[in-house]
Design an enzyme around this catalytic site. Structure first.
Site: not given
Length: 322
Positions: A237, A266, A285
């Site tokens: 994470r 992000e 991601h």
């Protein structure tokens, strides 16, 4: 407003065919919305009992405004967008899907590690610029003689540890639940303190959840304590690595490089200074993704929602309501 008990309130997938099939077989209709904000959820999800959720923050703002809401199923392993204390206070069951992309995330961490250690990205870039010279990538160290530190040995951390063990690496690890009754870990892993993991590792791969205790777990002090020849990988994470401290570490050559699949905010801005470094590699991601894992996530999220509205035992509860 809708009359369905089950609502997918925000999801950026291209379709919901697996969910449609599962809900249909169970006899439930549902809505697929594309909410971007809490206010949109409040306005469009009244009467919902279960929300399937991807990004929108779930806290008391939602829980107070939608009193029928009793369960949130998050599409993914992480659930840091759900305020668990608020969920407990308002009697909302939170669920995640912790086991859908385990092998994929471990594979991505391994790919980032291999690309850094073997200088694959750098070599590819130089060749495209007309530079065919292996010496531009040295030093490269023998992987089988490296010590790999795994921070967090749950499902994904265990799979990653198995992969690097198969490559001949020494595997050390830190996990806060190492001594917890009922937990089992591979016998080839040597457990050490976090300080020792940081000092000993040639590669550190992060596989712990983002919590208040792990936020910026790897900051200035920790990065300075790493070997100058060591790499750090994060496919867990964003926020576990302090990216300002990481920038300083790369600028000062305090570590050999970093490979990230996640960042704190992000998407990473195109003008972020981290992108200036050839020993910094990043993916968007995407560690969770494979065609198969994407379908598995959707199936398991829908099944968990059905279990809740049907009064069946849940497979993936995050909080335990009294």
């Amino acid at each position: 407003m809708n009359d369905n008990k089950i609502v997918i309130c925000d999801l950026d997938h291209k379709d919901v065919r697996p969910e449609t099939e599962i809900f249909g077989k169970a006899g439930y209709s549902f809505d697929w919305l594309h909410c971007k904000t809490q206010q949109e959820v409040i306005e469009t999800c009244q009467n919902a009992v279960v929300l399937l959720n991807q990004y929108v923050k779930m806290d008391k703002t939602i829980f107070e405004a939608i009193p029928t809401l009793k369960c949130i199923v998050r599409y993914g392993v992480g659930y840091d967008n759900i305020n668990i204390n608020d969920a407990n206070q308002y009697g909302v069951q939170a669920c995640n899907i912790p086991d859908y992309g385990t092998r994929e995330v471990a594979d991505q961490a391994l790919a980032l590690m291999m690309a850094l250690v073997r200088k694959v990205v750098l070599s590819n870039k130089l060749i495209r610029e007309g530079i065919w010279d292996y010496q531009k990538g040295i030093p490269i160290y023998r992987l089988s003689e490296c010590t790999v530190g795994v921070c967090g040995v749950g499902r994904i951390g265990t799979e990653f540890a198995k992969r690097v063990n198969a490559l001949g690496c020494k595997v050390i690890a830190y996990d806060i639940e190492y001594q917890k009754s009922g937990r089992a870990f591979p016998d080839f892993i040597e457990f050490v303190s976090l300080d020792e993991l940081i000092k000993q590792s040639d590669i550190i791969s992060i596989h712990c959840p983002l919590t208040p205790d792990t936020y910026h777990l790897f900051g200035e002090k920790e990065l300075k304590a790493m070997k100058k020849s060591a790499y750090i990988i994060n496919a867990a994470r964003g926020g576990i690595i302090d990216e300002d401290a990481l920038l300083v570490a790369l600028q000062n050559k305090e570590i050999a490089g970093a490979g990230l699949d996640v960042v704190e905010h992000e998407p990473l801005a195109v003008d972020n200074q981290l992108l200036e470094f050839e020993n910094f590699i990043i993916s968007p991601h995407t560690a969770w993704y494979a065609e198969q894992s994407a379908v598995e996530l959707k199936v398991k999220a829908a099944q968990e929602a059905v279990r809740f509205v049907s009064g069946e035992t849940l497979h993936y509860p995050v909080n335990k309501l009294i």
